[in-house]
Design a protein around this motif. Structure first.
Motif: not given
Ligand SMILES: [Zn+2]
Length: 256
Positions: A172, A177-179, A183, A205
């Protein structure tokens, strides 16, 4: 008496002939199947259509018999992961190796075409096929095959796609988002193939894949869920497009 003697005299030569006639019958005996063949030859006279149909029936995936040293090591379990092969820089020449080490790969025919060429004898037609193999989790390969038969072209492409399978680093890289989930791509990547240049940018996401139909299918097969893409050049040329895309996705490793 004269009638019977004539009948008797006529018989011996008559019997003599069948005596010679046995080998003689043997020839006609061989001649009968010879006549039979042209009889079969009439349907066979539409042979160009008839023969491939017969070949098409027995399509059974043969069990993998490793031919290369690497293949034998994989089959015996001496090498048990793709990482091992890739870290040693070994060359994979058999689709069976990939099938064994990345068992959840699925293949997809995403482009087929007809190649027509003019030859001194007239026009010759053959087929080409592009197949992608991926496991929707970081592995993708694309292969091309050409043949006079569509089925063989797809088979060749399938094989080439397997051999071509390489890892893609998912991650990522989106600042929105920074998860830590895999994804998207970890950072912006760019790749070229022929006239086509493709760029993949990490997306947050829930974005989905912002890409044209076939590029989207390929990214999906690689395991990406969210990304922005830009494509320049004649993207209708799937050959170049798929090369550009693979180059692009491989960058995820060279930089990371
Ligand atoms: Zn994320």
């Amino acid at each position: 008496m004269s009638q019977t003697s004539q009948a008797q005299t006529s018989k011996p030569p008559g019997q003599g002939r069948p005596g010679q006639g046995r080998p003689g019958q043997g020839r006609p005996g061989q001649g009968r199947p010879g006549q039979g063949r042209p009889g079969q030859g009439r349907p066979g006279g539409r042979p160009g259509q008839g023969r491939p149909r017969r070949e098409r029936k027995p399509i059974v995936e043969p069990e993998w018999i490793p031919k290369t040293i690497l293949g034998k090591k994989v089959a015996s379990g001496e090498i048990s992961s793709m990482e091992e092969i890739l870290s040693q820089g070994l060359r994979i020449q058999e689709a069976g190796i990939i099938k064994k080490l990345v068992p959840d790969l699925e293949t997809k025919v995403f482009d087929v075409g007809i190649i027509q060429k003019m030859t001194p004898n007239g026009q010759s037609t053959s087929f080409k096929a592009l197949v992608a193999a991926g496991n929707k989790n970081g592995w993708l390969g694309i292969g091309m095959g050409k043949s006079k038969q569509m089925r063989v072209a797809i088979e060749k492409a399938n094989n080439a796609a397997y051999i071509n399978v390489s890892p893609i680093k998912l991650g990522c890289g989106s600042w929105e988002c920074r998860c830590d989930q895999k994804h998207s791509v970890p950072f912006k990547v760019k790749g070229k193939g022929g006239s086509v240049t493709i760029e993949i940018l990490p997306g947050p996401r829930g974005l989905g894949l912002v890409a044209g139909g076939k590029i989207r299918d390929l990214l999906q097969l690689a395991g990406l869920k969210d990304a922005w893409t830009t494509a320049k050049g004649s993207t209708a040329t799937m050959n170049s497009t798929s090369k550009a895309l693979l180059n692009c996705l491989r960058q995820t490793f060279s930089q990371g």
